[in-house]
Design an enzyme around this catalytic site. Structure first.
Site, PDB file in Angstrom:
ATOM      1  N   ASP A 192      47.967  35.290  43.398  1.00  0.00           N
ATOM      2  CA  ASP A 192      47.835  35.065  41.957  1.00  0.00           C
ATOM      3  C   ASP A 192      46.736  35.927  41.341  1.00  0.00           C
ATOM      4  O   ASP A 192      45.741  36.246  41.988  1.00  0.00           O
ATOM      5  CB  ASP A 192      47.470  33.595  41.674  1.00  0.00           C
ATOM      6  CG  ASP A 192      48.673  32.678  41.800  1.00  0.00           C
ATOM      7  OD1 ASP A 192      49.797  33.154  41.611  1.00  0.00           O
ATOM      8  OD2 ASP A 192      48.473  31.493  42.076  1.00  0.00           O
ATOM      9  N   LYS A 193      46.914  36.235  40.056  1.00  0.00           N
ATOM     10  CA  LYS A 193      45.859  36.926  39.315  1.00  0.00           C
ATOM     11  C   LYS A 193      44.824  35.930  38.811  1.00  0.00           C
ATOM     12  O   LYS A 193      43.626  36.102  39.018  1.00  0.00           O
ATOM     13  CB  LYS A 193      46.454  37.711  38.144  1.00  0.00           C
ATOM     14  CG  LYS A 193      45.380  38.365  37.269  1.00  0.00           C
ATOM     15  CD  LYS A 193      45.974  39.149  36.112  1.00  0.00           C
ATOM     16  CE  LYS A 193      44.865  39.792  35.275  1.00  0.00           C
ATOM     17  NZ  LYS A 193      45.392  40.601  34.156  1.00  0.00           N
TER      18      LYS A 193
END
Length: 687
Positions: free
Chosen positions: A326-327
């Site tokens: 995930d960012k």
């Protein structure tokens, strides 16, 4: 998030927000034990560990002979196929992609490559031929083995021939491949047989795989050998057979008994022939691969790699990893970088911290990592601003949370691909680019790739400029250095033009794993829609025509043979569980359900003009065999607690204590499972 998609459980759920800050969403990759890069969160940060273990040979290992004995004949056994692993996601390919890879890949190793290139019947005949060659050698019939040949038929495409040469030799190192008037011939390798008289079969197999791979700066070492005369024979054999390509050197090592011994190292010769030797062996960088743990915050994995590559002056393709994270989170994952020493990586550590990254546990490694090569992920998540759903204000919120967590902990969740796989919130999502590539609409794919978001920043301004002017050179100047993918593509467009040919060469200019990432995003979108259709049509009952995955340990059974089509009698007997039902990720080597779901797939692909697509994009060297993914998944090691904090809020002259409650929840998921999808099932709302 997934507004039209199904829920598995029937509890009411609750509302809340996630990712208020990256520290509310912490992801730690769980590694498979054989990687030996640390299996716990603490180990990821602190443990000094060994490099990934090398893959085993496809041939059975014979007992090691003592080197003080004279070389004698060996009796190599018959090769065995490598069985695919149990259901678990994996790629991306290349891929295997982007929070892990799709499940139940079409086998592991070289076997599925051969099957996809040759087809199953020819692949099985080749395997039979390989066994016959080995049997002839084992019986001492060297002349008979040398006379045997097997034809793979005419192969007009040079790229396919090259892929076949490599796939056959990597799978069966004791065979050689020849081309006669575009016809590919396979026969026993007499050099392999001769080397087997000098060293163990595993060493011979590993040596010929090393020779075929031709990896830059790579070396190969034979087992320690205290017999100087025997080492001399091995040196002479390699120099006689491969002297123009390879060079050898004996050097001191420590054997299994911690005693000094000698071993033979082999490496490829410098093209200039000017490589010097030093007293300790070859004069070269000893750390061709460096392993490390990457912690990143508020960065995409590929963006972080771009920043690291620019700082280290290497290509993004020199980094290998097992999954995309995930960012909007703090994530920890193992990585390996090629052509960078541990010392060099340590030098850039402080600079990377300013860009949202920390680098831990830096050490030499033996090889790269592969997508999907992980055990799963551990998540520590905080859900804030907890509230009832608007239609459920009367119940106790804590009871609703306990009910929801218990329900999903018992029943699991629908195994959708999460929104981060498609570019959450972006105007153009990755699956749209993937569809354009499958349709071989190269110019459209490039323009989708450069579609800007509605923000005023250097990256989106550069993209906006490119779409308006098609000025690749001017756009290159405008883009920040860390946008490595964009710059790679633009350099080719500047050279070849923004037309079909130029855009094709542009896509070829970026790493294969990134090219295929977009295609896999499209395949993932189709899978999500298929899962919803299957559950809405048949619910949780296993029906005739469904595909179920059978747990078979027989290595001779192919992946497709492990996927069984449910019969009417099996439906009546309730023989299978919904937790065994899989759906295909579209590709050229999978089978579809034989009920309404199978028909749905064909209609859905036709809608996207893919009814005749072979799921091979030859101009981009993309080959999508397909795989299978379980519809439902379970969560492991699920735990939670509620945290209350009193916040004083001033309303006119009065003071009111407003109770704020947050949910702290932790759990483990298999590879390619998405925490946001699991949370969606728990909370019964889109996040």
């Amino acid at each position: 998030m997934l507004p039209s998609f199904s829920y598995l459980t029937e509890h009411t759920g609750f509302r809340g927000t996630i990712k208020n800050s990256p520290r509310d969403f912490v992801v730690t990759e769980l590694e498979v034990p054989e990687l030996s890069l640390g299996n716990s969160r603490a180990e990821l940060l602190h443990k000094t560990s060994e490099a990934p273990a090398a893959q085993s040979s496809p041939c059975p290992r014979e007992p090691k002979r003592r080197r003080t004995e004279p070389p004698g004949p060996s009796a190599p056994g018959c090769p065995r196929d490598t069985a695919p692993g149990p259901p678990g996601c994996a790629a991306s390919p290349g891929e295997r992609q982007r929070e892990g890879e799709p499940e139940l890949q079409s086998g592991r190793g070289e076997a599925p490559v051969l099957e996809s290139l040759l087809g199953k019947p020819v692949s099985e005949l080749l395997h039979k031929f390989a066994c016959e060659v080995k049997d002839a050698w084992g019986s001492g019939n060297n002349a008979g083995a040398g006379a045997r040949e097997f034809s793979l038929g005419p192969r007009l495409d040079k790229k396919i021939r090259a892929d076949l040469h490599s796939a056959v030799r990597q799978k069966f190192p004791f065979l050689v491949t020849l081309t006669k008037d575009n016809e590919m011939i396979v026969k026993g390798n007499p050099d392999y047989r001769e080397l087997c008289q000098l060293v163990t079969e595993k060493e011979a197999s590993d040596f010929f795989k090393f020779l075929d791979a031709k990896l830059e700066n790579s070396t190969f070492s034979f087992e320690p050998d205290g017999n100087k005369e025997h080492r001399k024979i091995v040196h002479h054999f390699i120099n006689r057979k491969f002297g123009k390509l390879l060079e050898t050197k004996s050097f001191t090592v420590t054997d299994v008994n911690d005693r000094p011994n000698m071993s033979i190292m082999v490496r490829f010769r410098e093209k200039s022939g000017s490589r010097k030797r030093c007293a300790g062996g070859f004069q070269e960088k000893q750390d061709v691969y460096t392993a490390f743990t990457l912690q990143k915050e508020n960065l995409e994995t590929l963006e972080a790699i771009g920043l690291l590559a620019a700082e280290l002056d290497v290509l993004p393709s020199d980094f290998s990893y097992t999954g995309i994270k995930d960012k909007k989170a703090i994530t920890l994952q193992p990585m390996v970088v090629k052509k960078v020493t541990p010392e060099r990586l340590k030098e850039v550590g402080n600079k990377m911290e300013k860009k949202g990254m920390k680098i831990y546990n830096i050490r030499p490694a033996q090889q790269h990592l592969r997508l999907g090569q992980l055990k799963g992920n551990h998540f520590d998540i905080v859900v804030r601003d907890l509230q009832h759903h608007s239609h459920d204000s009367s119940a106790d919120l804590k009871e609703r949370i306990a009910e929801a967590v218990e329900s999903v902990g018992t029943k699991g969740f629908v195994n959708y691909y999460g929104p981060q796989r498609f570019g959450q919130g972006q105007i153009v999502q990755t699956d749209q680019i993937g569809l354009a590539l499958l349709n071989e609409k190269m110019v459209k794919a490039v323009k989708l790739f450069f579609t800007p978001e509605d923000t005023d920043d250097p990256v989106n301004n550069a993209k906006r400029y490119f779409l308006q002017t098609e000025d690749a050179k001017g756009t290159l100047v405008m883009l920040p250095e860390f946008k490595v993918r964009e710059k790679m593509l633009l350099r080719a467009l500047n050279r070849y033009g923004v037309n079909h040919e130029g855009c094709t060469k542009g896509w070829l200019n970026i790493p294969h794993s990134l090219r295929i990432f977009y295609v896999h995003a499209y395949c993932s979108k189709i899978w999500n829609e298929a899962a919803s259709y299957r559950l809405k049509t048949y619910g949780s009952k296993v029906v005739e025509g469904d595909l179920v995955f059978l747990e078979e340990n027989d290595e001779s059974i192919s992946l497709n043979d492990k996927v069984h089509v449910v019969t009417a009698a099996e439906e009546s007997a309730n023989k299978y569980s919904i937790y065994q039902v899989v759906l295909p990720m579209v590709g050229h080597s999978i089978k579809y359900p034989s009920n309404k779901v199978g028909q749905w797939y064909h209609e859905r692909l036709s809608k996207d003009e893919l009814e005749l697509c072979k799921f091979r994009v030859s101009p981009l060297q993309l080959n999508i065999p397909g795989c299978y993914r379980l519809i439902l998944k379970n969560v492991q090691n699920l735990s939670y607690f509620l945290e209350s904090s009193e916040k004083e809020i001033k309303i006119e002259d009065n003071h009111l204590n407003d109770l704020k409650v947050s949910l702290h929840i932790s759990f483990d998921l298999d590879p390619s499972c998405y925490a946001t999808v699991c949370l969606r099932e728990i909370m019964k709302c889109d996040l």
